[in-house]
Design an enzyme around this catalytic site. Structure first.
Site, mmCIF file in Angstrom:
data_model
loop_
_atom_site.group_PDB
_atom_site.id
_atom_site.type_symbol
_atom_site.label_atom_id
_atom_site.label_comp_id
_atom_site.label_asym_id
_atom_site.label_seq_id
_atom_site.Cartn_x
_atom_site.Cartn_y
_atom_site.Cartn_z
ATOM 1 N N ASP A 237 0.875 -1.065 -0.051
ATOM 2 C CA ASP A 237 0.294 0.169 -0.130
ATOM 3 C C ASP A 237 0.976 1.247 0.176
ATOM 4 O OD1 ASP A 237 -2.474 1.488 0.031
ATOM 5 O OD2 ASP A 237 -2.599 1.473 2.252
ATOM 6 N N SER B 23 -7.025 -5.505 -6.080
ATOM 7 C CA SER B 23 -8.339 -5.941 -5.414
ATOM 8 C C SER B 23 -9.399 -5.860 -6.395
ATOM 9 C CB SER B 23 -8.376 -5.287 -4.107
ATOM 10 O OG SER B 23 -9.051 -4.023 -4.417
ATOM 11 N N THR B 24 -10.471 -6.538 -6.025
ATOM 12 C CA THR B 24 -11.640 -6.171 -6.658
ATOM 13 C C THR B 24 -12.272 -4.752 -6.697
ATOM 14 O OG1 THR B 24 -12.943 -7.156 -4.640
ATOM 15 C CG2 THR B 24 -12.585 -8.722 -6.245
ATOM 16 N N ASN C 283 -10.275 -2.375 -6.623
ATOM 17 C CA ASN C 283 -9.423 -1.478 -7.323
ATOM 18 C C ASN C 283 -10.020 -1.112 -8.708
ATOM 19 O OD1 ASN C 283 -6.107 -2.668 -6.028
ATOM 20 N ND2 ASN C 283 -7.597 -0.845 -5.347
#
Length: 246
Positions: A21, A66-67, A69
């Site tokens: 991150d 990620s989903t 994103n």
């Protein structure tokens, strides 16, 4: 400053997972576009993968996309996908040189065809490697993973393939994207945020959590070593008491 030599090779975490991150904020601090941060984050990935391989850590899982994103600006998503393809192509020799096997988890079918093709090729060309298993979480969301597993198990119950009374943790594990991986021992998150962000919720049930206030592009060998040394100084009881362990 600690180095890889300071790590106790007899107390290594078997499976390390990383929430990478802070790329965007790293770029913003420098007056650059978020894409600049993602490009520089690739180097941190390379160093982390190579250092984990040197330590002979068995499994490394990186939260790459990620989903959630997919909801980012279109140009950022497109750049990330292009970066994924370019990185996979460029790092194939490095993976083979370090005896690393590549895998991926998530809704891979939602990736652009070119990214799917490149990913499949690199997975195939590293499949015979016997060292560390590097897993990229792409278009991954833990809730979606668990929802998919529940649906598959329910269908098998409906078709009398599985009896409800036989559903245990092992059955659930075999229906997760991560069925080929052991549970996570150490979860690292960079950027100073203290949350899991829908990542490996089932698999981190007994993981040691390590949060570091460093943006991903600045994550170095030193930071990895500090995380592992911190892990090695913790007592992992798995519900037992200290006296029982001793």
């Amino acid at each position: 400053m600690h180095t890889l030599e300071d790590v106790d090779k007899n107390k290594l975490p078997k499976h390390v997972a990383v929430i990478m991150d802070g790329n965007g904020r790293w770029a913003k601090q420098r007056g650059k576009l978020r894409v600049f941060g993602h490009q520089n984050g690739v180097e941190a990935v390379r160093k982390t993968v190579e250092n984990c391989a040197k330590l002979q850590i068995g499994f490394l899982t990186l939260y790459a996309f990620s989903t959630e994103n997919w909801n980012r600006p279109k140009i950022e998503v497109e750049t990330l996908m292009k970066l994924l393809v370019a990185s996979l192509r460029k790092e194939l020799d490095t993976l083979n040189k370090n005896n690393i096997q590549l895998n991926a988890i998530g809704n891979i079918n939602s990736l652009p065809p070119k990214a799917q093709k490149e990913l499949a090729e690199v997975i195939s060309k590293t499949s015979k490697n016997t060292g560390m298993t590097l897993t990229l979480a792409l278009s991954y969301g833990s809730r979606e993973e668990i929802k998919t597993a529940v649906r598959e198990i329910s269908l098998k119950v409906k078709n009398n393939i599985i009896s409800p009374e036989n559903i245990d943790e092992a059955v659930i594990n075999t229906h997760l994207y991560t069925h080929f991986l052991p549970d996570v021992d150490l979860l690292i998150r960079t950027s100073g945020e203290h949350r899991i962000s829908n990542f490996l919720l089932w698999q981190i049930a007994y993981a040691e959590l390590y949060f570091i206030d460093v943006f991903w592009p600045d994550f170095s060998e030193h930071h990895l070593v500090e995380a592992i040394l911190n892990y090695q100084n913790r007592e992992r009881r798995f519900g037992k008491t200290s006296e029982q362990l001793n």
